[in-house]
Motif scaffolding. Structure first.
Motif, PDB file in Angstrom:
ATOM      1  N   LEU A  54       0.830  -1.202   0.000  1.00 54.09           N
ATOM      2  CA  LEU A  54       0.000   0.000   0.000  1.00 54.09           C
ATOM      3  C   LEU A  54       0.869   1.258   0.000  1.00 54.09           C
ATOM      4  N   THR A  55       1.917   1.238   0.805  1.00 50.79           N
ATOM      5  CA  THR A  55       2.836   2.378   0.870  1.00 50.79           C
ATOM      6  C   THR A  55       3.583   2.552  -0.448  1.00 50.79           C
ATOM      7  N   ALA A  56       4.115   1.460  -0.986  1.00 53.79           N
ATOM      8  CA  ALA A  56       4.870   1.541  -2.244  1.00 53.79           C
ATOM      9  C   ALA A  56       3.986   2.056  -3.380  1.00 53.79           C
ATOM     10  N   GLY A  57       2.767   1.551  -3.479  1.00 56.60           N
ATOM     11  CA  GLY A  57       1.856   1.989  -4.528  1.00 56.60           C
ATOM     12  C   GLY A  57       1.485   3.452  -4.400  1.00 56.60           C
ATOM     13  N   THR A  58       1.254   3.901  -3.179  1.00 57.94           N
ATOM     14  CA  THR A  58       0.904   5.302  -2.965  1.00 57.94           C
ATOM     15  C   THR A  58       2.101   6.210  -3.227  1.00 57.94           C
ATOM     16  N   LEU A  59       3.276   5.800  -2.788  1.00 52.12           N
ATOM     17  CA  LEU A  59       4.478   6.613  -3.012  1.00 52.12           C
ATOM     18  C   LEU A  59       4.809   6.755  -4.492  1.00 52.12           C
ATOM     19  N   ILE A  60       4.620   5.692  -5.259  1.00 47.36           N
ATOM     20  CA  ILE A  60       4.911   5.811  -6.695  1.00 47.36           C
ATOM     21  C   ILE A  60       3.941   6.799  -7.343  1.00 47.36           C
ATOM     22  N   GLY A  61       2.723   6.858  -6.854  1.00 48.78           N
ATOM     23  CA  GLY A  61       1.771   7.842  -7.370  1.00 48.78           C
ATOM     24  C   GLY A  61       2.204   9.269  -7.069  1.00 48.78           C
ATOM     25  N   ILE A  62       2.777   9.488  -5.892  1.00 47.07           N
ATOM     26  CA  ILE A  62       3.284  10.822  -5.544  1.00 47.07           C
ATOM     27  C   ILE A  62       4.470  11.178  -6.444  1.00 47.07           C
ATOM     28  N   ILE A  63       5.347  10.223  -6.665  1.00 48.28           N
ATOM     29  CA  ILE A  63       6.484  10.455  -7.569  1.00 48.28           C
ATOM     30  C   ILE A  63       5.981  10.743  -8.982  1.00 48.28           C
ATOM     31  N   GLN A  64       4.980   9.982  -9.422  1.00 50.29           N
ATOM     32  CA  GLN A  64       4.400  10.209 -10.741  1.00 50.29           C
ATOM     33  C   GLN A  64       3.841  11.631 -10.861  1.00 50.29           C
ATOM     34  N   TYR A  65       3.225  12.109  -9.802  1.00 50.62           N
ATOM     35  CA  TYR A  65       2.683  13.460  -9.840  1.00 50.62           C
ATOM     36  C   TYR A  65       3.792  14.481 -10.106  1.00 50.62           C
ATOM     37  N   PHE A  66       4.902  14.346  -9.407  1.00 49.86           N
ATOM     38  CA  PHE A  66       5.978  15.318  -9.582  1.00 49.86           C
ATOM     39  C   PHE A  66       6.675  15.178 -10.938  1.00 49.86           C
ATOM     40  N   LEU A  67       6.596  14.012 -11.541  1.00 43.90           N
ATOM     41  CA  LEU A  67       7.156  13.826 -12.879  1.00 43.90           C
ATOM     42  C   LEU A  67       6.212  14.306 -13.979  1.00 43.90           C
ATOM     43  N   ARG A  68       4.916  14.220 -13.702  1.00 45.46           N
ATOM     44  CA  ARG A  68       3.913  14.525 -14.731  1.00 45.46           C
ATOM     45  C   ARG A  68       2.655  15.121 -14.069  1.00 45.46           C
ATOM     46  N   PRO A  69       2.783  16.303 -13.469  1.00 45.04           N
ATOM     47  CA  PRO A  69       1.660  16.868 -12.694  1.00 45.04           C
ATOM     48  C   PRO A  69       0.404  17.127 -13.508  1.00 45.04           C
ATOM     49  N   TYR A  70       0.544  17.426 -14.779  1.00 46.78           N
ATOM     50  CA  TYR A  70      -0.631  17.711 -15.615  1.00 46.78           C
ATOM     51  C   TYR A  70      -1.528  16.489 -15.774  1.00 46.78           C
ATOM     52  N   TYR A  71      -0.985  15.295 -15.588  1.00 45.58           N
ATOM     53  CA  TYR A  71      -1.790  14.082 -15.715  1.00 45.58           C
ATOM     54  C   TYR A  71      -2.844  14.013 -14.607  1.00 45.58           C
ATOM     55  N   TYR A  72      -2.460  14.467 -13.419  1.00 44.33           N
ATOM     56  CA  TYR A  72      -3.340  14.374 -12.256  1.00 44.33           C
ATOM     57  C   TYR A  72      -4.084  15.671 -11.965  1.00 44.33           C
ATOM     58  N   GLY A  73      -3.443  16.788 -12.219  1.00 38.93           N
ATOM     59  CA  GLY A  73      -4.070  18.068 -11.918  1.00 38.93           C
ATOM     60  C   GLY A  73      -3.774  18.569 -10.520  1.00 38.93           C
ATOM     61  N   SER A  74      -3.705  17.652  -9.544  1.00 38.62           N
ATOM     62  CA  SER A  74      -3.382  18.057  -8.177  1.00 38.62           C
ATOM     63  C   SER A  74      -2.707  16.902  -7.445  1.00 38.62           C
ATOM     64  N   LEU A  75      -1.911  17.266  -6.466  1.00 35.29           N
ATOM     65  CA  LEU A  75      -1.255  16.250  -5.642  1.00 35.29           C
ATOM     66  C   LEU A  75      -2.287  15.445  -4.857  1.00 35.29           C
ATOM     67  N   LYS A  76      -3.337  16.120  -4.417  1.00 36.87           N
ATOM     68  CA  LYS A  76      -4.406  15.436  -3.677  1.00 36.87           C
ATOM     69  C   LYS A  76      -5.032  14.322  -4.527  1.00 36.87           C
ATOM     70  N   LEU A  77      -5.295  14.611  -5.796  1.00 35.00           N
ATOM     71  CA  LEU A  77      -5.868  13.597  -6.684  1.00 35.00           C
ATOM     72  C   LEU A  77      -4.873  12.459  -6.910  1.00 35.00           C
ATOM     73  N   ALA A  78      -3.612  12.789  -7.079  1.00 34.05           N
ATOM     74  CA  ALA A  78      -2.582  11.760  -7.292  1.00 34.05           C
ATOM     75  C   ALA A  78      -2.500  10.818  -6.095  1.00 34.05           C
TER      76      ALA A  78
END
Length: 166
Positions: A54-78
């Motif tokens: 659960l932690t690894a999956g969530t952390l990769i999503g946070i990393i993905q946000y910082f690599l491609r923020p336009y995909y998510y729109g917000s860190l909260k959504l990521a």
């Protein structure tokens, strides 16, 4: 399209595979049996593996946000999306393990389809209220996930993280 599908599902893929590394310790079912006399999930499903995934999956999503923020729109959504994809993948894997115990399949025994699609479908269902992907991408993931799952298991076996290559 293909890369977007893989980008979207990456938290689920990582959550599903990382318990091999983080696992061990107390089993989620605490060694208890179901009404049929068989283990609920088995020794392979542990709290440490679940929360590690659960932690690894969530952390990769946070990393993905910082690599491609336009995909998510917000860190909260990521964070919300990656958490739900990871949680869905892990719950789907637990459901698969529960079914395999009911079928009297030993721990680690391959269940074609159930092992490859159970976690994926459950992850997609959990994430659906937050962010969906086009049907074509879902179909692509259904087609490619068995290959990725097999390759990841062979890799984990060769690395010594798994006792069997499936």
């Amino acid at each position: 399209m293909i890369l977007d599908a893989l980008w979207y599902i990456l938290p689920a893929y990582l959550a599903n595979s990382s318990p091999v590394i983080f696992g061990g310790g107390a089993p989620i079912d605490f060694g208890r049996n179901f009404v049929d006399g068989r283990r609920i999930f088995g020794d392979g499903k542990t709290w440490r593996g679940f929360f590690g995934g659960l932690t690894a999956g969530t952390l990769i999503g946070i990393i993905q946000y910082f690599l491609r923020p336009y995909y998510y729109g917000s860190l909260k959504l990521a964070i919300k999306l990656s958490f739900l994809l990871a949680l869905g993948a892990l719950v789907g894997d637990l459901i698969g393990s529960f079914i395999k115990r009911r079928l009297n399949m030993p721990r680690g025994y391959p269940a074609v389809g159930l092992d490859q699609w159970g976690f994926l479908i459950t992850a997609l269902i959990f994430a659906y209220p937050v962010k969906t992907i086009p049907t074509g991408q879902v179909l692509f993931l259904l087609a490619i996930t068995p290959v990725i799952h097999w390759a990841a298991n062979v890799f984990a076996y060769k690395m010594g993280w798994k006792d069997v290559p499936w």
